[in-house]
Write a protein that holds these residues in place. Structure first.
Motif, short mmCIF file in Angstrom:
data_model
loop_
_atom_site.label_atom_id
_atom_site.label_comp_id
_atom_site.label_asym_id
_atom_site.label_seq_id
_atom_site.Cartn_x
_atom_site.Cartn_y
_atom_site.Cartn_z
N SER A 157 -15.01 -8.81 23.82
CA SER A 157 -13.75 -8.97 24.56
C SER A 157 -12.80 -9.97 23.91
N PRO A 158 -12.38 -9.72 22.68
CA PRO A 158 -11.47 -10.68 22.04
C PRO A 158 -10.11 -10.74 22.71
N ASP A 159 -9.49 -11.90 22.62
CA ASP A 159 -8.13 -12.10 23.12
C ASP A 159 -7.08 -11.86 22.04
N ILE A 160 -7.44 -12.19 20.80
CA ILE A 160 -6.52 -12.14 19.67
C ILE A 160 -7.19 -11.39 18.53
N ALA A 161 -6.41 -10.63 17.77
CA ALA A 161 -6.96 -9.94 16.60
C ALA A 161 -6.12 -10.25 15.37
N LEU A 162 -6.81 -10.53 14.26
CA LEU A 162 -6.20 -10.60 12.94
C LEU A 162 -6.57 -9.32 12.21
N VAL A 163 -5.59 -8.50 11.85
CA VAL A 163 -5.88 -7.20 11.26
C VAL A 163 -5.10 -7.01 9.96
N PRO A 164 -5.73 -6.42 8.96
CA PRO A 164 -5.03 -6.17 7.70
C PRO A 164 -4.07 -5.00 7.82
N ILE A 165 -2.92 -5.10 7.16
CA ILE A 165 -1.94 -4.01 7.23
C ILE A 165 -1.46 -3.57 5.85
N GLY A 166 -2.06 -4.07 4.79
CA GLY A 166 -1.52 -3.84 3.45
C GLY A 166 -1.66 -2.44 2.91
N HIS A 192 -3.29 -9.81 5.12
CA HIS A 192 -3.61 -9.04 3.92
C HIS A 192 -2.47 -8.08 3.56
N TYR A 193 -1.27 -8.64 3.38
CA TYR A 193 -0.12 -7.82 2.96
C TYR A 193 0.88 -8.70 2.23
N ASP A 194 1.72 -8.05 1.42
CA ASP A 194 2.83 -8.67 0.68
C ASP A 194 2.39 -9.62 -0.44
N THR A 195 1.10 -9.75 -0.68
CA THR A 195 0.64 -10.67 -1.72
C THR A 195 0.98 -10.14 -3.11
N PHE A 196 0.85 -8.82 -3.27
CA PHE A 196 1.14 -8.15 -4.53
C PHE A 196 2.02 -6.94 -4.24
N PRO A 197 2.69 -6.40 -5.27
CA PRO A 197 3.57 -5.25 -5.02
C PRO A 197 2.89 -4.08 -4.32
N PHE A 198 1.63 -3.81 -4.64
CA PHE A 198 0.97 -2.65 -4.02
C PHE A 198 0.53 -2.93 -2.58
N LEU A 199 0.73 -4.17 -2.10
CA LEU A 199 0.42 -4.50 -0.71
C LEU A 199 1.68 -4.76 0.11
N GLU A 200 2.85 -4.46 -0.44
CA GLU A 200 4.09 -4.74 0.29
C GLU A 200 4.20 -3.83 1.51
N GLN A 201 4.43 -4.45 2.65
CA GLN A 201 4.57 -3.73 3.91
C GLN A 201 5.59 -4.44 4.78
N ASP A 202 6.17 -3.69 5.70
CA ASP A 202 7.07 -4.26 6.70
C ASP A 202 6.25 -4.49 7.96
N PRO A 203 6.00 -5.74 8.33
CA PRO A 203 5.19 -6.00 9.52
C PRO A 203 5.81 -5.47 10.80
N ASP A 204 7.12 -5.20 10.78
CA ASP A 204 7.74 -4.60 11.96
C ASP A 204 7.19 -3.19 12.22
N ASP A 205 6.78 -2.50 11.15
CA ASP A 205 6.16 -1.19 11.33
C ASP A 205 4.85 -1.33 12.08
N PHE A 206 4.13 -2.40 11.79
CA PHE A 206 2.89 -2.68 12.52
C PHE A 206 3.18 -3.00 13.97
N ALA A 207 4.15 -3.86 14.20
CA ALA A 207 4.51 -4.23 15.58
C ALA A 207 4.92 -3.00 16.39
N ASP A 208 5.66 -2.09 15.74
CA ASP A 208 6.10 -0.88 16.43
C ASP A 208 4.92 0.04 16.77
N ALA A 209 3.84 -0.05 15.99
CA ALA A 209 2.68 0.82 16.20
C ALA A 209 1.74 0.29 17.27
#
Length: 226
Positions: A157-166, A192-209
């Motif tokens: 029953s976690p309250d908070i989640a850290l999830v990769p999106i890269g 786990h995103y935006d560290t390198f070019p192949f991991l670039e993501q818009d976190p707003d896409d995650f928030a919208d999902a």
């Protein structure tokens, strides 16, 4: 509970009672931060798997216990770190006011590419971190897995989640949103995103999902309190 993100999967967590935890501390050649071990005073460190962006700096904190799978901690011991705690999936380790329960993850695991170390590094894992007031689930590097909507949600029953999106090596934003919904958490933070070019993501896409949880997207070095 306070959480500070330092890029990739590196978080500093401070429990309600003041215990400081480092999750996958990566400073060496991390393009997202310029911190050093001298900037931290951890009580315990948790490592999710053997890749260099997760293990590179864990051995640099003398006297601080580092938890991980036995194969991963064995690698750190060979690098000279004496305070290691080997554990495995479903096991729990308690340190002062905080407990760490190891969970499955779907990924790969191996010694850093520049390591003179011919050794199996165990399997990738996540952690349920419980300080008695707040329960955090650090998914580690993983794809979507059914345990998120059964074992992790129903048992821990976690309250908070850290999830990769890269994406590419882990879940992408949309799949990570499904994971958060399955977990039934109140809050979520991408990692786990935006560290390198192949991991670039818009976190707003995650928030919208994400359907229900409150999504926070911290800047590097920003602290969020729950």
């Amino acid at each position: 509970m306070q959480l500070t993100w330092y890029g990739q999967s590196f978080f500093e967590l401070v429990t309600a009672a003041g215990t400081t935890v480092l999750l996958d501390p990566w400073m060496s050649v991390n393009p997202m931060n310029d911190v050093t071990p001298d900037d931290f005073d951890p009580d315990v460190i948790a490592i999710t798997h053997g890749h260099g962006d997760h293990t590179a700096d864990a051995h640099r904190f003398d006297g601080v216990p580092v938890i991980g799978q036995p194969e991963t901690t064995g690698y750190l011991a060979q690098k000279g770190h004496e305070e290691t705690v080997g554990m495995n999936v479903s096991g729990t380790y308690e340190h002062d006011d905080v407990s760490f329960t190891m969970t499955k993850a779907f990924h790969s695991s191996g010694a850093p590419a520049d390591a003179d170390y011919d050794y199996y590094m165990g399997t990738p894992v996540g952690y349920v971190v419980d300080d008695g007031e707040t329960v955090l689930y650090d998914a580690g590097d993983t794809g979507l897995l059914g345990d998120m909507k059964t074992v992790i949600r129903d048992v821990y029953s976690p309250d908070i989640a850290l999830v990769p999106i890269g994406d590419r090596h882990t879940m992408g934003p949309e799949t990570a949103g499904i994971a958060v919904d399955w977990l039934g958490v109140d809050a979520a933070i991408p990692q786990h995103y935006d560290t390198f070019p192949f991991l670039e993501q818009d976190p707003d896409d995650f928030a919208d999902a994400v359907s229900n949880a409150e999504v926070s997207v911290p800047d590097v070095g920003e602290t969020i309190e729950y």
